[in-house]
Design an enzyme around this catalytic site. Structure first.
Site, PDB file in Angstrom:
ATOM      1  N   ASP A  23      24.178  25.475  38.206  1.00 58.63           N
ATOM      2  CA  ASP A  23      23.098  26.287  37.646  1.00 58.63           C
ATOM      3  C   ASP A  23      22.767  25.730  36.255  1.00 58.63           C
ATOM      4  OD1 ASP A  23      25.095  27.222  35.963  1.00 58.63           O
ATOM      5  OD2 ASP A  23      24.875  29.333  36.502  1.00 58.63           O
ATOM      6  N   CYS A  80      29.117  26.020  37.174  1.00 56.02           N
ATOM      7  CA  CYS A  80      28.314  27.058  36.506  1.00 56.02           C
ATOM      8  C   CYS A  80      28.997  27.334  35.171  1.00 56.02           C
ATOM      9  CB  CYS A  80      28.136  28.307  37.373  1.00 56.02           C
ATOM     10  SG  CYS A  80      29.588  29.338  37.618  1.00 56.02           S
ATOM     11  N   THR A  82      31.196  29.646  34.120  1.00 59.30           N
ATOM     12  CA  THR A  82      32.640  29.875  34.248  1.00 59.30           C
ATOM     13  C   THR A  82      33.241  29.198  35.477  1.00 59.30           C
ATOM     14  OG1 THR A  82      32.229  31.840  35.570  1.00 59.30           O
ATOM     15  CG2 THR A  82      32.452  32.158  33.174  1.00 59.30           C
ATOM     16  N   HIS A 113      47.578  21.442  48.909  1.00 62.77           N
ATOM     17  CA  HIS A 113      47.962  22.650  49.652  1.00 62.77           C
ATOM     18  C   HIS A 113      46.797  23.321  50.378  1.00 62.77           C
ATOM     19  CE1 HIS A 113      51.882  23.480  47.179  1.00 62.77           C
ATOM     20  NE2 HIS A 113      51.779  22.214  47.571  1.00 62.77           N
ATOM     21  N   HIS A 148      50.958  23.686  55.515  1.00 62.66           N
ATOM     22  CA  HIS A 148      49.691  24.263  55.046  1.00 62.66           C
ATOM     23  C   HIS A 148      48.623  24.341  56.140  1.00 62.66           C
ATOM     24  CE1 HIS A 148      51.445  23.900  51.115  1.00 62.66           C
ATOM     25  NE2 HIS A 148      51.637  22.603  51.303  1.00 62.66           N
TER      26      HIS A 148
HETATM   27  C1  RB5 Z   1      24.948  32.146  33.727  1.00 61.17           C
HETATM   28  O1  RB5 Z   1      24.624  32.750  32.521  1.00 61.17           O
HETATM   29  C2  RB5 Z   1      26.390  32.476  34.094  1.00 61.17           C
HETATM   30  O2  RB5 Z   1      26.536  33.827  34.370  1.00 61.17           O
HETATM   31  C3  RB5 Z   1      26.826  31.645  35.286  1.00 61.17           C
HETATM   32  O3  RB5 Z   1      26.676  30.300  34.980  1.00 61.17           O
HETATM   33  C4  RB5 Z   1      28.265  31.788  35.729  1.00 61.17           C
HETATM   34  O4  RB5 Z   1      29.135  31.696  34.645  1.00 61.17           O
HETATM   35  C5  RB5 Z   1      28.564  32.917  36.613  1.00 61.17           C
HETATM   36  O5  RB5 Z   1      29.667  33.050  37.158  1.00 61.17           O
END
Ligand code: RB5
Length: 156
Positions: A23, A80, A82, A113, A148
């Site tokens: 993203d 993304c 996180t 695994h 596994h």
């Molecule tokens: C985008 O602002 C953020 O929410 C997205 O990149 C991600 O971290 C969501 O899990």
């Protein structure tokens, strides 16, 4: 485990195409990882996003899942902010085993695994060098199979 070069990926990987998507929050890290893959001679299937405009991470997880299902790539990378949302979205597809990794150990164990076929990274939480190390380890570590196999089979 093969001896990894300090930079770059093993040459034995050159025939493979890796799908990659992110993203907006993951875009700068996606670009860095894409360059790393290209430098190593790997094919890269870039599914976007390509601009800083805000987009929804599930759309890019779905695109990557579709590419894996169609056999256009066997493995992929998702980024993304996180790594959490995009890995959750990817794992709603039964054929995807996306592993959110924060270091080389998690990347290695995800392959050994869990036979992870997608590496998920959080661009806002991980440094670029650590992310590149995760990528190298993810691409160069084999699935151990054995005990596994039954567990991994139950996921798909
Ligand atoms: C985008 O602002 C953020 O929410 C997205 O990149 C991600 O971290 C969501 O899990």
């Amino acid at each position: 485990m093969p001896v990894l070069p300090p930079k770059g990926l093993c040459l034995e990987m050159t025939a493979e195409t890796i799908a990659i998507a992110s993203d907006h929050a993951g875009l700068p890290l996606k670009q860095a990882l894409k360059s790393e893959l290209e430098r190593s001679g790997l094919g890269v299937l870039d599914l976007g996003t390509d601009a800083a405009d805000s987009v929804d991470y599930p759309d890019f997880a779905d695109k990557l899942a579709a590419v894996l299902k169609a056999g256009k790539a066997k493995r992929g990378v998702l980024v993304c902010g996180t790594g959490i949302g995009i890995s959750m979205a990817a794992n709603r597809h039964r054929h995807v085993r996306a592993a959110l990794c924060h270091d080389a150990t998690s990347a290695r164990l995800a392959r050994q695994h869990n036979d992870a076929n997608v590496l998920a990274l959080g661009a806002r939480l991980i440094g670029e060098e650590t992310a590149k190390e995760c990528l190298r380890v993810f691409l160069n570590t084999a699935y151990e199979g054995g005990r596994h196999v039954r567990r991994v089979a139950k996921m798909s």
